[in-house]
Write an enzyme that holds these catalytic residues in place. Structure first.
Site, PDB file in Angstrom:
ATOM      1  N   SER A  16     -43.340 -22.891   0.398  1.00 39.67           N
ATOM      2  CA  SER A  16     -43.148 -22.694   1.833  1.00 39.67           C
ATOM      3  C   SER A  16     -44.197 -23.515   2.549  1.00 39.67           C
ATOM      4  O   SER A  16     -45.257 -23.813   1.989  1.00 39.67           O
ATOM      5  CB  SER A  16     -43.241 -21.210   2.202  1.00 39.67           C
ATOM      6  OG  SER A  16     -44.418 -20.630   1.681  1.00 39.67           O
ATOM      7  N   GLU A  18     -46.355 -24.292   6.260  1.00 36.53           N
ATOM      8  CA  GLU A  18     -46.783 -23.732   7.549  1.00 36.53           C
ATOM      9  C   GLU A  18     -47.101 -24.850   8.535  1.00 36.53           C
ATOM     10  O   GLU A  18     -47.763 -25.826   8.186  1.00 36.53           O
ATOM     11  CB  GLU A  18     -48.017 -22.849   7.324  1.00 36.53           C
ATOM     12  CG  GLU A  18     -48.506 -22.176   8.596  1.00 36.53           C
ATOM     13  CD  GLU A  18     -49.610 -21.163   8.315  1.00 36.53           C
ATOM     14  OE1 GLU A  18     -49.423 -20.292   7.446  1.00 36.53           O
ATOM     15  OE2 GLU A  18     -50.658 -21.261   8.970  1.00 36.53           O
ATOM     16  N   THR A  49     -47.204 -20.961  13.307  1.00 37.28           N
ATOM     17  CA  THR A  49     -48.281 -20.036  13.670  1.00 37.28           C
ATOM     18  C   THR A  49     -48.202 -19.635  15.146  1.00 37.28           C
ATOM     19  O   THR A  49     -47.508 -20.258  15.956  1.00 37.28           O
ATOM     20  CB  THR A  49     -49.665 -20.651  13.396  1.00 37.28           C
ATOM     21  OG1 THR A  49     -49.784 -21.857  14.155  1.00 37.28           O
ATOM     22  CG2 THR A  49     -49.844 -20.950  11.917  1.00 37.28           C
ATOM     23  N   TYR A  50     -48.944 -18.574  15.437  1.00 34.89           N
ATOM     24  CA  TYR A  50     -49.024 -17.984  16.774  1.00 34.89           C
ATOM     25  C   TYR A  50     -50.468 -18.181  17.213  1.00 34.89           C
ATOM     26  O   TYR A  50     -51.390 -17.704  16.543  1.00 34.89           O
ATOM     27  CB  TYR A  50     -48.710 -16.494  16.613  1.00 34.89           C
ATOM     28  CG  TYR A  50     -48.179 -15.767  17.810  1.00 34.89           C
ATOM     29  CD1 TYR A  50     -47.016 -16.182  18.442  1.00 34.89           C
ATOM     30  CD2 TYR A  50     -48.823 -14.617  18.275  1.00 34.89           C
ATOM     31  CE1 TYR A  50     -46.505 -15.457  19.510  1.00 34.89           C
ATOM     32  CE2 TYR A  50     -48.310 -13.895  19.338  1.00 34.89           C
ATOM     33  CZ  TYR A  50     -47.146 -14.316  19.953  1.00 34.89           C
ATOM     34  OH  TYR A  50     -46.648 -13.593  20.995  1.00 34.89           O
ATOM     35  N   ARG A 108     -52.521  -9.188  12.460  1.00 36.72           N
ATOM     36  CA  ARG A 108     -53.276  -8.518  13.511  1.00 36.72           C
ATOM     37  C   ARG A 108     -53.733  -9.518  14.566  1.00 36.72           C
ATOM     38  O   ARG A 108     -53.687  -9.273  15.755  1.00 36.72           O
ATOM     39  CB  ARG A 108     -54.503  -7.824  12.902  1.00 36.72           C
ATOM     40  CG  ARG A 108     -55.243  -6.956  13.895  1.00 36.72           C
ATOM     41  CD  ARG A 108     -56.655  -6.661  13.433  1.00 36.72           C
ATOM     42  NE  ARG A 108     -57.499  -7.837  13.479  1.00 36.72           N
ATOM     43  CZ  ARG A 108     -58.775  -7.852  13.159  1.00 36.72           C
ATOM     44  NH1 ARG A 108     -59.357  -6.749  12.743  1.00 36.72           N
ATOM     45  NH2 ARG A 108     -59.478  -8.966  13.234  1.00 36.72           N
ATOM     46  N   ASP A 110     -56.991 -12.371  15.734  1.00 38.79           N
ATOM     47  CA  ASP A 110     -58.443 -12.295  15.878  1.00 38.79           C
ATOM     48  C   ASP A 110     -58.845 -12.033  17.322  1.00 38.79           C
ATOM     49  O   ASP A 110     -58.177 -12.480  18.247  1.00 38.79           O
ATOM     50  CB  ASP A 110     -59.084 -13.604  15.392  1.00 38.79           C
ATOM     51  CG  ASP A 110     -59.070 -13.697  13.881  1.00 38.79           C
ATOM     52  OD1 ASP A 110     -59.434 -12.693  13.229  1.00 38.79           O
ATOM     53  OD2 ASP A 110     -58.676 -14.746  13.357  1.00 38.79           O
ATOM     54  N   TYR A 147     -56.262 -11.430   1.365  1.00 39.08           N
ATOM     55  CA  TYR A 147     -57.567 -12.104   1.344  1.00 39.08           C
ATOM     56  C   TYR A 147     -58.224 -11.995  -0.036  1.00 39.08           C
ATOM     57  O   TYR A 147     -58.889 -10.994  -0.315  1.00 39.08           O
ATOM     58  CB  TYR A 147     -58.472 -11.504   2.435  1.00 39.08           C
ATOM     59  CG  TYR A 147     -57.855 -11.655   3.798  1.00 39.08           C
ATOM     60  CD1 TYR A 147     -58.118 -12.775   4.575  1.00 39.08           C
ATOM     61  CD2 TYR A 147     -56.946 -10.715   4.287  1.00 39.08           C
ATOM     62  CE1 TYR A 147     -57.505 -12.943   5.814  1.00 39.08           C
ATOM     63  CE2 TYR A 147     -56.325 -10.875   5.511  1.00 39.08           C
ATOM     64  CZ  TYR A 147     -56.611 -11.984   6.261  1.00 39.08           C
ATOM     65  OH  TYR A 147     -55.991 -12.171   7.478  1.00 39.08           O
ATOM     66  N   HIS A 151     -61.156  -9.747   3.545  1.00 36.02           N
ATOM     67  CA  HIS A 151     -61.228 -10.061   4.974  1.00 36.02           C
ATOM     68  C   HIS A 151     -62.652  -9.801   5.487  1.00 36.02           C
ATOM     69  O   HIS A 151     -63.260  -8.791   5.119  1.00 36.02           O
ATOM     70  CB  HIS A 151     -60.223  -9.184   5.734  1.00 36.02           C
ATOM     71  CG  HIS A 151     -60.150  -9.511   7.198  1.00 36.02           C
ATOM     72  ND1 HIS A 151     -60.911  -8.858   8.138  1.00 36.02           N
ATOM     73  CD2 HIS A 151     -59.439 -10.443   7.862  1.00 36.02           C
ATOM     74  CE1 HIS A 151     -60.645  -9.375   9.338  1.00 36.02           C
ATOM     75  NE2 HIS A 151     -59.759 -10.330   9.193  1.00 36.02           N
ATOM     76  N   PHE A 218     -64.539 -24.168   9.469  1.00 34.08           N
ATOM     77  CA  PHE A 218     -63.404 -23.260   9.494  1.00 34.08           C
ATOM     78  C   PHE A 218     -63.562 -22.149   8.446  1.00 34.08           C
ATOM     79  O   PHE A 218     -63.286 -20.985   8.722  1.00 34.08           O
ATOM     80  CB  PHE A 218     -62.137 -24.075   9.260  1.00 34.08           C
ATOM     81  CG  PHE A 218     -60.923 -23.427   9.821  1.00 34.08           C
ATOM     82  CD1 PHE A 218     -60.787 -23.277  11.199  1.00 34.08           C
ATOM     83  CD2 PHE A 218     -59.925 -22.942   8.991  1.00 34.08           C
ATOM     84  CE1 PHE A 218     -59.682 -22.657  11.730  1.00 34.08           C
ATOM     85  CE2 PHE A 218     -58.811 -22.314   9.515  1.00 34.08           C
ATOM     86  CZ  PHE A 218     -58.676 -22.168  10.883  1.00 34.08           C
ATOM     87  N   HIS A 268     -47.684 -21.560  -0.836  1.00 34.42           N
ATOM     88  CA  HIS A 268     -47.552 -21.736   0.620  1.00 34.42           C
ATOM     89  C   HIS A 268     -48.546 -22.823   1.039  1.00 34.42           C
ATOM     90  O   HIS A 268     -49.744 -22.709   0.756  1.00 34.42           O
ATOM     91  CB  HIS A 268     -47.879 -20.415   1.321  1.00 34.42           C
ATOM     92  CG  HIS A 268     -47.732 -20.444   2.812  1.00 34.42           C
ATOM     93  ND1 HIS A 268     -46.497 -20.355   3.447  1.00 34.42           N
ATOM     94  CD2 HIS A 268     -48.642 -20.544   3.806  1.00 34.42           C
ATOM     95  CE1 HIS A 268     -46.671 -20.396   4.766  1.00 34.42           C
ATOM     96  NE2 HIS A 268     -47.965 -20.509   5.019  1.00 34.42           N
ATOM     97  N   ARG A 274     -49.051 -32.432   8.903  1.00 31.79           N
ATOM     98  CA  ARG A 274     -49.091 -33.756   8.269  1.00 31.79           C
ATOM     99  C   ARG A 274     -48.433 -33.623   6.896  1.00 31.79           C
ATOM    100  O   ARG A 274     -48.810 -32.770   6.105  1.00 31.79           O
ATOM    101  CB  ARG A 274     -50.531 -34.232   8.106  1.00 31.79           C
ATOM    102  CG  ARG A 274     -51.217 -34.438   9.436  1.00 31.79           C
ATOM    103  CD  ARG A 274     -52.608 -35.010   9.246  1.00 31.79           C
ATOM    104  NE  ARG A 274     -53.191 -35.274  10.536  1.00 31.79           N
ATOM    105  CZ  ARG A 274     -52.938 -36.347  11.264  1.00 31.79           C
ATOM    106  NH1 ARG A 274     -52.127 -37.282  10.806  1.00 31.79           N
ATOM    107  NH2 ARG A 274     -53.487 -36.508  12.450  1.00 31.79           N
TER     108      ARG A 274
END
Ligand code: FAD
Length: 297
Positions: A16, A18, A49-50, A108, A110, A147, A151, A218, A268, A274
């Protein structure tokens, strides 16, 4: 020693991809060129993504709806609870259902940088609550986040694993992991999931890293450890993007081959819109472009 080659009898893994929703016309062109390049690899689904706090709501919706309308890919929309009432989140979910979107990645989200997360009064508090809410809206396929390195806000690894189990028990059918570089940590996490009775797929999220400095920044935010060996590999490539990309491809290829040799058959990819690294790594995994006739057969 060298990794065993994938046997001809072993089916290629499921993939998959993203994407993030484009902010400008130029980025929109880049995204759709990326989608056209990766589509023949027949991903199981592609997700969009949101943005932080739902900031890309309209763009996420537009991208997912266009995927549903104009391609034969299966689109999945990321959706978060942070900073919104249940009513608002439900309305977004109903909009996806009406657009023919049947897969949601339920998160959830951030809090704004520098603040502690607090549920919105009248909102879904955690991703597990969102999963339960989505089940009431439609028969969505639901993926959630996992995670391997725990997390960052979890009180303990055990609490975090309980939380993952709650999300799956609430109706999610798959977890996608935060990206990681230490493959052994992921494999240990899989064992802990199994020991906790989790049988849903825990799909590794693969982040091909071609900008090391950015990855370090990141990773610090999302709790991913950057091993010393990775720093050594990128040392001295700061001014050499071509070499960095070759190194990135080798690092990610080694990672996916190790996972594959350990029985992982679903991946995933965080494409960052890219296609090249994702395409090359998929090729190494044995995933090749298919024409429509072959797929139908
Ligand atoms: P949850 O599963 O709700 O967990 C959050 C924290 O709360 C964990 O520490 C958990 O252990 C703890 N917790 C859960 N329930 C309880 C409880 N009852 N009591 C106490 N503690 C509890 N962010 C975006 O904004 N947009 C995206 O599109 C997006 N996509 C992502 C995709 C993937 C595959 C991943 C891995 C992350 C993504 N994120 C995205 C980031 C995500 O929103 C953050 O990591 C966020 O901090 C946690 O989201 P979650 O869904 O894992 O939260």
């Amino acid at each position: 020693g060298p990794l065993p080659m994938r046997g001809a009898e072993q089916p290629p893994p499921l993939l998959s991809f993203e994407f993030f929703p484009p902010k400008t016309e130029a980025l929109e062109q880049q995204l759709w060129a990326c989608i056209r390049r990766l589509a023949p690899l027949r991903p199981r689904f592609v997700s969009v993504t949101y943005g932080a706090g739902g900031s890309t709501h309209a763009r996420t919706h537009a991208t997912v709806a266009r995927l549903a309308r104009e391609t034969d890919l299966v689109p999945a929309a990321h959706l978060t609870c942070v900073g919104a009432t249940r009513g608002e989140v439900d309305e977004v979910a109903r909009g996806y259902w009406d657009a023919g979107v049947r897969h949601i990645v339920a998160l959830r989200g951030d809090p704004p940088p520098g603040t502690e997360y607090a549920p919105h009064p009248g909102g879904y508090a955690f991703a597990s609550d969102l999963v339960a809410g989505l089940r009431r809206i439609g028969d969505f396929e639901i993926s959630v986040a996992a995670y391997p390195e725990t997390h960052p806000a979890a009180p303990s690894p055990e609490c975090d694993l309980d939380n993952l189990k709650r999300k799956l028990d609430a109706g999610a059918t798959r977890a996608i992991t935060q990206y990681f570089f230490d493959t052994a940590t992921y494999l240990r996490f899989l064992e802990r999931c199994l020991a906790a009775g989790i049988t849903a797929p825990i799909v590794p999220g693969i982040m091909p890293v071609s900008n090391f400095a950015q990855a370090v920044r990141f990773s610090a935010m999302c709790g991913t450890k950057v091993p010393e060996w990775l720093g050594h590999l990128f040392e001295g490539t700061e001014d050499d993007p071509d070499i960095r990309r070759i190194v990135a491809a080798i690092v990610a290829a080694e990672q996916v081959r190790t996972l594959q040799a350990n029985g992982v058959d679903e991946f995933h990819f965080y494409t960052l819109n890219r296609p090249e690294l994702t395409y090359a790594i998929a090729h190494i995994l044995g995933v090749r472009p298919q024409c429509a006739a072959e797929v139908a057969a």
